[in-house]
Design a protein around this motif. Structure first.
Motif, PDB file in Angstrom:
ATOM      1  N   ILE A   1     -11.025  -9.853   0.309  1.00  0.00           N
ATOM      2  CA  ILE A   1      -9.893  -9.023   0.711  1.00  0.00           C
ATOM      3  C   ILE A   1      -9.076  -9.774   1.765  1.00  0.00           C
ATOM      4  N   PRO A   2      -7.826 -10.125   1.461  1.00  0.00           N
ATOM      5  CA  PRO A   2      -7.011 -10.883   2.415  1.00  0.00           C
ATOM      6  C   PRO A   2      -6.420  -9.974   3.487  1.00  0.00           C
ATOM      7  N   ARG A   3      -5.941 -10.581   4.554  1.00  0.00           N
ATOM      8  CA  ARG A   3      -5.300  -9.839   5.636  1.00  0.00           C
ATOM      9  C   ARG A   3      -4.099  -9.054   5.113  1.00  0.00           C
ATOM     10  N   ARG A   4      -3.402  -9.641   4.170  1.00  0.00           N
ATOM     11  CA  ARG A   4      -2.238  -8.987   3.566  1.00  0.00           C
ATOM     12  C   ARG A   4      -2.588  -7.621   2.987  1.00  0.00           C
ATOM     13  N   ALA A   5      -3.751  -7.528   2.306  1.00  0.00           N
ATOM     14  CA  ALA A   5      -4.155  -6.272   1.682  1.00  0.00           C
ATOM     15  C   ALA A   5      -4.518  -5.229   2.731  1.00  0.00           C
ATOM     16  N   VAL A   6      -5.195  -5.656   3.791  1.00  0.00           N
ATOM     17  CA  VAL A   6      -5.557  -4.720   4.864  1.00  0.00           C
ATOM     18  C   VAL A   6      -4.298  -4.135   5.492  1.00  0.00           C
ATOM     19  N   ALA A   7      -3.354  -5.009   5.850  1.00  0.00           N
ATOM     20  CA  ALA A   7      -2.123  -4.548   6.490  1.00  0.00           C
ATOM     21  C   ALA A   7      -1.315  -3.654   5.561  1.00  0.00           C
ATOM     22  N   ALA A   8      -1.183  -4.059   4.290  1.00  0.00           N
ATOM     23  CA  ALA A   8      -0.357  -3.294   3.345  1.00  0.00           C
ATOM     24  C   ALA A   8      -0.927  -1.900   3.118  1.00  0.00           C
ATOM     25  N   THR A   9      -2.233  -1.800   2.942  1.00  0.00           N
ATOM     26  CA  THR A   9      -2.842  -0.489   2.714  1.00  0.00           C
ATOM     27  C   THR A   9      -2.707   0.413   3.927  1.00  0.00           C
ATOM     28  N   LEU A  10      -3.015  -0.116   5.105  1.00  0.00           N
ATOM     29  CA  LEU A  10      -2.960   0.728   6.301  1.00  0.00           C
ATOM     30  C   LEU A  10      -1.530   1.157   6.619  1.00  0.00           C
ATOM     31  N   ASP A  11      -0.564   0.300   6.347  1.00  0.00           N
ATOM     32  CA  ASP A  11       0.835   0.686   6.583  1.00  0.00           C
ATOM     33  C   ASP A  11       1.321   1.701   5.554  1.00  0.00           C
ATOM     34  N   ALA A  12       0.865   1.564   4.307  1.00  0.00           N
ATOM     35  CA  ALA A  12       1.234   2.542   3.283  1.00  0.00           C
ATOM     36  C   ALA A  12       0.629   3.910   3.603  1.00  0.00           C
ATOM     37  N   LEU A  13      -0.603   3.928   4.112  1.00  0.00           N
ATOM     38  CA  LEU A  13      -1.224   5.188   4.500  1.00  0.00           C
ATOM     39  C   LEU A  13      -0.536   5.795   5.713  1.00  0.00           C
ATOM     40  N   ALA A  14      -0.055   4.939   6.615  1.00  0.00           N
ATOM     41  CA  ALA A  14       0.692   5.452   7.761  1.00  0.00           C
ATOM     42  C   ALA A  14       1.935   6.198   7.300  1.00  0.00           C
ATOM     43  N   ASP A  15       2.581   5.676   6.253  1.00  0.00           N
ATOM     44  CA  ASP A  15       3.754   6.341   5.691  1.00  0.00           C
ATOM     45  C   ASP A  15       3.360   7.653   5.009  1.00  0.00           C
ATOM     46  N   ALA A  16       2.306   7.609   4.197  1.00  0.00           N
ATOM     47  CA  ALA A  16       1.915   8.783   3.426  1.00  0.00           C
ATOM     48  C   ALA A  16       1.350   9.891   4.311  1.00  0.00           C
ATOM     49  N   TRP A  17       0.634   9.510   5.347  1.00  0.00           N
ATOM     50  CA  TRP A  17      -0.067  10.489   6.174  1.00  0.00           C
ATOM     51  C   TRP A  17       0.630  10.744   7.505  1.00  0.00           C
ATOM     52  N   GLN A  18       1.776  10.095   7.721  1.00  0.00           N
ATOM     53  CA  GLN A  18       2.495  10.221   8.995  1.00  0.00           C
ATOM     54  C   GLN A  18       1.548   9.898  10.158  1.00  0.00           C
TER      55      GLN A  18
ATOM     56  N   THR B   1     -12.938  -0.830  -3.900  1.00  0.00           N
ATOM     57  CA  THR B   1     -13.157  -2.030  -3.101  1.00  0.00           C
ATOM     58  C   THR B   1     -12.099  -3.085  -3.384  1.00  0.00           C
ATOM     59  N   GLU B   2     -11.797  -3.309  -4.659  1.00  0.00           N
ATOM     60  CA  GLU B   2     -10.902  -4.400  -5.023  1.00  0.00           C
ATOM     61  C   GLU B   2      -9.438  -4.125  -4.717  1.00  0.00           C
ATOM     62  N   THR B   3      -9.072  -2.876  -4.611  1.00  0.00           N
ATOM     63  CA  THR B   3      -7.649  -2.532  -4.462  1.00  0.00           C
ATOM     64  C   THR B   3      -7.333  -1.845  -3.146  1.00  0.00           C
ATOM     65  N   LEU B   4      -8.345  -1.586  -2.329  1.00  0.00           N
ATOM     66  CA  LEU B   4      -8.171  -0.713  -1.176  1.00  0.00           C
ATOM     67  C   LEU B   4      -7.535   0.589  -1.678  1.00  0.00           C
ATOM     68  N   MET B   5      -6.463   1.079  -1.079  1.00  0.00           N
ATOM     69  CA  MET B   5      -5.960   2.393  -1.490  1.00  0.00           C
ATOM     70  C   MET B   5      -4.784   2.276  -2.468  1.00  0.00           C
ATOM     71  N   ASN B   6      -4.814   3.135  -3.494  1.00  0.00           N
ATOM     72  CA  ASN B   6      -3.785   3.129  -4.534  1.00  0.00           C
ATOM     73  C   ASN B   6      -2.869   4.346  -4.486  1.00  0.00           C
ATOM     74  N   THR B   7      -3.431   5.517  -4.312  1.00  0.00           N
ATOM     75  CA  THR B   7      -2.651   6.757  -4.330  1.00  0.00           C
ATOM     76  C   THR B   7      -3.144   7.675  -3.226  1.00  0.00           C
ATOM     77  N   SER B   8      -2.342   8.660  -2.900  1.00  0.00           N
ATOM     78  CA  SER B   8      -2.782   9.722  -1.997  1.00  0.00           C
ATOM     79  C   SER B   8      -1.847  10.912  -2.113  1.00  0.00           C
ATOM     80  N   VAL B   9      -2.403  12.082  -1.857  1.00  0.00           N
ATOM     81  CA  VAL B   9      -1.557  13.238  -1.581  1.00  0.00           C
ATOM     82  C   VAL B   9      -0.907  12.981  -0.225  1.00  0.00           C
ATOM     83  N   ARG B  10       0.380  13.160  -0.131  1.00  0.00           N
ATOM     84  CA  ARG B  10       1.102  12.888   1.104  1.00  0.00           C
ATOM     85  C   ARG B  10       0.964  14.060   2.087  1.00  0.00           C
TER      86      ARG B  10
END
Length: 510
Positions: free
Chosen positions: A179-196, A311-320
């Motif tokens: 899992i690269p640093r890029r994936a960690v940052a991208a997932t956590l930032d996308a969740l920040a958007d989805a979950w405020q 594991t391979e994709t970190l987070m893909n979808t979420s209820v916002r």
């Protein structure tokens, strides 16, 4: 690449600044501010900076969090090890990942599989007079200056491996997902958007720290936002009540935890009141039964939202957080994540948004892993020719784009009487029956139907379980006649792994 942890970077650069005094981590009665975390992790980062890969004995402790943060500051891939792994599995992971060091809390007895590795004890001590924490490795540390850790963190390429997390190994030996640093940052930032999700949030959870949910979302997520996390050490509803009653705003859990919460609510008004205070309740790692959704919502006025990842994709979808918290769905694709459903050939797209047409989920985006360590064959097989990752999960899409997962392609797609049926929706229907405590659904060969639907039931009252006909009629009335179970087995308990997922391969037709 910018820092993975801006608040930690600020604390490293200015130990006397505001960020340095913010609470970062708390495990029981032990805690670290961002300044203390920086002063603890940076020397350890210098110590392990040339180590290649490092193994982390991932107990649910402050030491594990410090070890992983230090590895990320150093740009060295961390391999979290499940302390409950058996000797054979652990030996495979260590041989495959070839770490040069193992980081562990002092005093922890490590298994023989780790005996050949140099051990570094992570000693996070507290001086009650000065309230300063320090890390004292057993080997002499390299020369250290805070600027070194700061510069290294900022200079690392986004594709630099951050973690090697091993899969559950349900279809063979566990594979190490890089899992690269890029994936960690991208997932956590996308969740920040989805979950405020902001730095004002305080997360509470009691999940293990050797996998994506507990470690990346539960520990690294709050640190990236500049917020704080309170880890329970061991999940207990009393701990949830305490933390949500004293400033925590979010709760992360898995279905077994929320089931225990739902069971406790009728007799625990303090728990109901605490959950009602939460800004966000999140469940993941497996589907949360609709019945538990309903019980929690009725008792607290708060709805649990679900997300979907692996594991391979970190987070893909979420209820916002600002969307409809619809039970039984995992919401919509996260920002930056492409998601499609495909037919059995793996290439023909399922265009229907009808809530009925089943297809395999395929995803692509910055959240994906780089490769399976030492497994170029498995890596190549995991992707389509046009770059989509084959998740192996089967789903349908509702008209508004909400995704509902109906099971795994390998174990949960049942082809019966010309229909493609997902086991997950039948399990949810069975769990709505008052006589059913737990349920799993599988398929078995049938000369007439191709496959027949088999239900594995833990009855609410073992002395008076619901009959096969009763359960079949119950499912047929809620879903459709062709989705009713033809065979029912009664069990005392269902086999589950550490994350509470049902191990269907352990269910045998005796």
């Amino acid at each position: 690449m910018s820092s993975l942890f801006p608040a930690l970077t600020e604390a490293l650069a200015d130990p006397d600044g505001t960020a340095a005094h913010r609470s970062a981590l708390r495990f029981g009665d032990r805690s670290l501010t961002y300044g203390e975390l920086a002063a603890t992790a940076a020397p350890l980062a210098a110590r392990v900076g040339e180590a290649g890969r490092i193994a982390v004995w991932a107990t649910p402790t402050l030491e594990t969090a410090v070890a992983v943060v230090a590895a990320l500051l150093a740009g060295v891939p961390a391999v979290p090890l499940n302390p409950k792994s058996g000797g054979s599995e652990l030996g495979h992971i260590v041989a495959d990942s070839a770490p040069t060091l193992v980081l562990a809390p002092p005093g922890d007895q490590l298994p023989p599989a780790l005996a050949a590795l140099e051990r570094v004890d992570i000693e996070v001590g507290i001086d009650t007079d000065t309230d300063v924490r320090s890390t004292r490795p057993t080997a002499p540390p390299a020369p250290y200056a805070p600027a070194h850790a700061l510069d290294r963190d900022l200079d690392l390429d986004p594709e630099t491996p951050a973690l090697v997390v091993y899969t559950s190994g349900t279809t063979g030996p566990p594979k190490g997902a890089v899992i690269p640093r890029r994936a960690v940052a991208a997932t956590l930032d996308a969740l920040a958007d989805a979950w405020q999700w902001t730095g004002d949030d305080v997360l509470v959870h009691g999940l293990p720290l050797f996998h994506v949910h507990g470690l990346i979302l539960g520990i690294l997520g709050p640190l990236r936002r500049g917020g704080s996390v309170r880890h329970l050490g061991r999940f207990e509803t009393a701990g949830v009540t305490r933390e949500l009653s004293t400033g925590a705003t979010m709760l992360f859990g898995v279905p077994t935890m929320y089931h225990r919460i739902a069971e406790s609510l009728p007799d625990d008004p303090a728990l109901a009141k605490a959950l009602a205070r939460a800004r966000l309740l999140v469940s993941g790692s497996a589907a949360l039964p609709v019945h538990d959704h309903q019980r929690i919502a009725e008792a607290t006025g708060r709805r649990v939202i679900e997300r979907y990842g692996m594991t391979e994709t970190l987070m893909n979808t979420s209820v916002r957080a600002d969307g409809e918290p619809r039970a039984g769905t995992v919401g919509v694709p996260l920002p930056g994540v492409g998601l499609r459903l495909t037919e059995e050939d793996g290439t023909t797209a399922v265009e229907a948004y009808d809530g009925e047409t089943v297809g395999e989920i395929q995803v692509r985006g910055p959240n994906l892993f780089t490769e399976y360590l030492n497994r170029p064959d498995a890596t190549a097989a995991a992707f389509t020719e046009d770059g989509w990752f084959r998740t192996g999960d089967m789903a349908v899409r509702d008209p508004d784009g909400y995704v509902r997962i109906v099971g795994r392609k390998a174990t949960d797609l049942i082809k019966s009487g010309g229909y493609k049926i997902g086991a997950g929706e039948i399990e949810n229907a069975l769990l709505e029956h008052p006589g059913v405590r737990e349920a799993a659904v599988t398929g078995e060969p049938d000369a007439d139907l191709g496959e027949r639907i088999v239900a594995w039931i833990v009855p609410a009252d073992p002395e008076a379980p619901p009959s096969t006909d009763e359960l079949a009629d119950h499912v047929a009335g809620r879903l459709a006649p062709h989705k009713r179970p033809r065979v029912v087995h009664y069990l005392d308990t269902l086999p589950r792994n550490d994350m509470g997922k049902i191990m269907k391969r352990a269910l045998t037709h005796d």
